[in-house]
Design a protein around this motif. Structure first.
Motif, PDB file in Angstrom:
ATOM      1  N   THR A 241       0.827  -1.211   0.000  1.00  0.00           N
ATOM      2  CA  THR A 241       0.000   0.000   0.000  1.00  0.00           C
ATOM      3  C   THR A 241       0.861   1.261   0.000  1.00  0.00           C
ATOM      4  O   THR A 241       0.351   2.354  -0.202  1.00  0.00           O
ATOM      5  CB  THR A 241      -0.901   0.043   1.254  1.00  0.00           C
ATOM      6  N   GLY A 242       2.152   1.101   0.254  1.00  0.00           N
ATOM      7  CA  GLY A 242       3.046   2.249   0.331  1.00  0.00           C
ATOM      8  C   GLY A 242       3.175   2.818   1.722  1.00  0.00           C
ATOM      9  O   GLY A 242       3.983   3.709   1.965  1.00  0.00           O
ATOM     10  N   GLN A 243       2.380   2.294   2.658  1.00  0.00           N
ATOM     11  CA  GLN A 243       2.377   2.825   4.027  1.00  0.00           C
ATOM     12  C   GLN A 243       3.740   2.642   4.696  1.00  0.00           C
ATOM     13  O   GLN A 243       4.273   3.581   5.287  1.00  0.00           O
ATOM     14  CB  GLN A 243       1.280   2.155   4.842  1.00  0.00           C
ATOM     15  N   LEU A 244       4.293   1.445   4.613  1.00  0.00           N
ATOM     16  CA  LEU A 244       5.602   1.200   5.224  1.00  0.00           C
ATOM     17  C   LEU A 244       6.684   1.973   4.477  1.00  0.00           C
ATOM     18  O   LEU A 244       7.529   2.630   5.088  1.00  0.00           O
ATOM     19  CB  LEU A 244       5.918  -0.301   5.231  1.00  0.00           C
ATOM     20  N   HIS A 245       6.648   1.919   3.182  1.00  0.00           N
ATOM     21  CA  HIS A 245       7.612   2.632   2.338  1.00  0.00           C
ATOM     22  C   HIS A 245       7.661   4.120   2.699  1.00  0.00           C
ATOM     23  O   HIS A 245       8.733   4.720   2.782  1.00  0.00           O
ATOM     24  CB  HIS A 245       7.211   2.440   0.876  1.00  0.00           C
ATOM     25  N   ASP A 246       6.502   4.701   2.938  1.00  0.00           N
ATOM     26  CA  ASP A 246       6.413   6.130   3.219  1.00  0.00           C
ATOM     27  C   ASP A 246       6.699   6.483   4.676  1.00  0.00           C
ATOM     28  O   ASP A 246       6.677   7.660   5.038  1.00  0.00           O
ATOM     29  CB  ASP A 246       5.022   6.651   2.842  1.00  0.00           C
ATOM     30  N   SER A 247       6.962   5.489   5.505  1.00  0.00           N
ATOM     31  CA  SER A 247       7.184   5.754   6.929  1.00  0.00           C
ATOM     32  C   SER A 247       8.658   5.983   7.280  1.00  0.00           C
ATOM     33  O   SER A 247       9.007   6.051   8.458  1.00  0.00           O
ATOM     34  CB  SER A 247       6.637   4.591   7.775  1.00  0.00           C
ATOM     35  N   LEU A 248       9.519   6.112   6.277  1.00  0.00           N
ATOM     36  CA  LEU A 248      10.946   6.352   6.515  1.00  0.00           C
ATOM     37  C   LEU A 248      11.141   7.553   7.442  1.00  0.00           C
ATOM     38  O   LEU A 248      10.542   8.607   7.246  1.00  0.00           O
ATOM     39  CB  LEU A 248      11.668   6.624   5.192  1.00  0.00           C
TER      40      LEU A 248
END
Length: 82
Positions: free
Chosen positions: A49-56
């Motif tokens: 979903t991109g949620q983890l990717h965007d949590s940097l």
């Protein structure tokens, strides 16, 4: 798992007796290294979903005795990552 960089003990000894301007330069360079690690890690983080990717996150936790940079993922996406 945090990365361990060899030679940090020697760097700590040098920084203890170093001019504050040098510490600022080292901290600035390590900020750039942390950003580079963050940029490179983006291609390794699972993307659904991109949620983890965007949590940097990149945190600067410098103290009088240490220059610390923390690159991580999670936060609100922690439950998604499990």
């Amino acid at each position: 798992m945090p990365a361990k960089i060899e030679g940090l003990d020697n760097l700590r000894l040098v920084l203890k007796s170093t001019d504050p301007k040098v510490k600022l330069v080292v901290s600035t360079v390590l900020d750039q290294v942390a950003r580079d690690i963050g940029d490179r890690s983006q291609s390794l983080v699972p993307f659904d979903t991109g949620q983890l990717h965007d949590s940097l996150t990149i945190q600067r936790l410098d103290t009088p005795r240490a220059i610390v940079k923390v690159v991580g993922y999670g936060g609100k996406a922690s439950s998604y990552a499990l």
